[in-house]
Design an enzyme around this catalytic site. Structure first.
Site, PDB file in Angstrom:
ATOM      1  N   SER A   1    -100.644  13.156   4.483  1.00 15.63           N
ATOM      2  CA  SER A   1     -99.431  12.906   5.408  1.00 15.63           C
ATOM      3  C   SER A   1     -98.133  13.355   4.922  1.00 15.63           C
ATOM      4  O   SER A   1     -97.211  13.553   5.696  1.00 15.63           O
ATOM      5  CB  SER A   1     -99.355  11.282   5.513  1.00 15.63           C
TER       6      SER A   1
ATOM      7  N   ASP B   1     -90.184   5.448   6.000  1.00 12.46           N
ATOM      8  CA  ASP B   1     -91.067   4.142   6.833  1.00 12.46           C
ATOM      9  C   ASP B   1     -91.775   3.673   5.359  1.00 12.46           C
ATOM     10  O   ASP B   1     -90.907   3.954   4.331  1.00 12.46           O
ATOM     11  CB  ASP B   1     -92.294   4.671   7.532  1.00 12.46           C
TER      12      ASP B   1
ATOM     13  N   HIS C   1     -93.428   6.935   3.425  1.00 14.44           N
ATOM     14  CA  HIS C   1     -93.095   8.484   3.366  1.00 14.44           C
ATOM     15  C   HIS C   1     -91.658   8.696   3.309  1.00 14.44           C
ATOM     16  O   HIS C   1     -90.900   7.733   3.762  1.00 14.44           O
ATOM     17  CB  HIS C   1     -93.419   9.010   4.732  1.00 14.44           C
TER      18      HIS C   1
END
Length: 362
Positions: free
Chosen positions: A40, A328, A331
């Site tokens: 991600s 968040d 990340h």
């Protein structure tokens, strides 16, 4: 070690980046293509079309990205996006959305929640593990790319000059080794043998790409996962970061460097660059003011789990996102991504034995 003048260096790099972006349409790119692999941290939308809970296809993700919500797990650009800009290339689009197009400037195979091991991420649904990603590139190199070049020699030259960037492995710890309820790896492997398993698996996948024509690789370390909010905000440790998870990934990172050096020595015509994301990330968390940041502990968006998980849909994020390290619970923000990409492009202390600016000249 991060140089003490890093704040001034980053200002200079930001100016250089703006100039590079403004002039990219007037000059030839520095390399023919950028191919991104990973999780991600680099995913630009592949998970949007996969049956997985690991998605970032809603606001406030993409809040500062020109195209809005794309599936990037941050507020704006990823490190791969910044590298593409520095190289004078378009952002490499997600493979699963562009597989039938004639894209020759690179593709993005990264997939959120996945890892080096094939089982990592399965608890969230379907994602592209590293074996999947390499297999998809091999197929594209064998069946799709040859149609876009006049000869096999031209294709080989294109692949040899392209950059292959990797950021993967953190989920093998966060979602696998440190999740004994769903995975048995921590019961099967001691920390160092597990790290060796990951590095050996990564090495095999890199060699597959070499055999498919790739020659220039940039492989980032696993970052200091004990410092990310989903772990650091738990009360069962002392200090800013949890030293236990950081120690676990240190075994991987210690083995990664000699593995890459060995591959450069043994695979003719190759260059494997190590991206020192761990030390840089740790320093930015502990000393945020060196990087122009004011908050390196709290996420910018309002998250589930009191600041430890993903963004709650449609909640307005913080107003000072350009001063935050974390977007968040997992990340980094766009500005944190820009710091890593900028230093890797320009500084041999962050990306070695050569930085990316020099790698394209080899």
């Amino acid at each position: 070690m991060v140089p003490k003048f890093v704040a001034f260096f980053l200002v200079a790099i930001q100016l250089q980046m703006q100039a590079a972006v403004c002039s990219s349409s007037l000059h030839q790119p520095l390399t023919p293509a950028l191919y991104a692999f990973g999780d991600s941290l680099l995913d630009s939308g592949n998970n949007n079309v996969l049956p997985t809970l690991a998605k970032a296809n809603y606001l406030p993700y993409g809040d500062d990205f020109p195209k809005g919500v794309t599936g990037r797990f941050t507020n704006g650009r990823t490190a791969a996006d910044f590298l593409a800009e520095f190289l004078g290339l378009p952002y490499p689009p997600p493979f699963l959305s562009f597989r039938t197009s004639g894209v020759i400037t690179g593709l993005n195979f990264a997939s959120g929640a996945c890892g080096i091991l094939p089982e990592t991420g399965n608890a969230m649904g379907k994602c592209l593990n590293l074996d999947d990603q390499v297999r998809l590139f091999e197929s594209a190199a064998l069946h799709d790319l040859p149609r876009l070049f006049k000869s096999s020699d031209e294709l080989s030259s294109y692949l040899a000059k392209s950059i292959f960037a990797f950021a993967i492995g953190s989920n093998d710890y966060l979602g696998n080794y440190l999740n004994p309820v769903l995975y048995s790896t921590s019961k099967t492997y001691e920390p160092q043998p597990f790290a060796k398993l990951l590095v050996s698996s990564l090495s095999r996948q890199l060699e597959r790409l070499y055999n498919a024509g790739a020659r220039k690789f940039v492989v980032f370390e696993i970052g200091p996962i004990g410092c990310i909010p989903t772990i650091a905000k738990k009360p069962n440790h002392d200090g800013v970061c949890d030293g236990g998870p950081n120690l676990l990934v240190s075994y991987f990172n210690q083995m990664l460097q000699p593995m890459l050096q060995n591959m450069t020595s043994s695979l003719a015509g190759s260059m494997f660059v190590l991206g020192r994301a761990n030390g840089l990330g740790y320093d930015a968390v502990i000393n945020p003011s060196r990087y122009g940041l004011t908050d390196s502990r709290n996420p910018c968006c309002t998250t589930w789990g009191n600041g430890t998980l993903t963004c709650i849909p449609l909640f307005t994020p913080c107003l000072d996102v350009d001063k935050r390290f974390f977007w968040d619970g997992y990340h980094p923000t766009e500005v944190a991504n820009s710091i890593l990409a900028s230093l890797c492009f320009n500084d041999t202390k962050v990306c070695s034995p050569v930085n990316i600016q020099d790698l394209v000249q080899i």
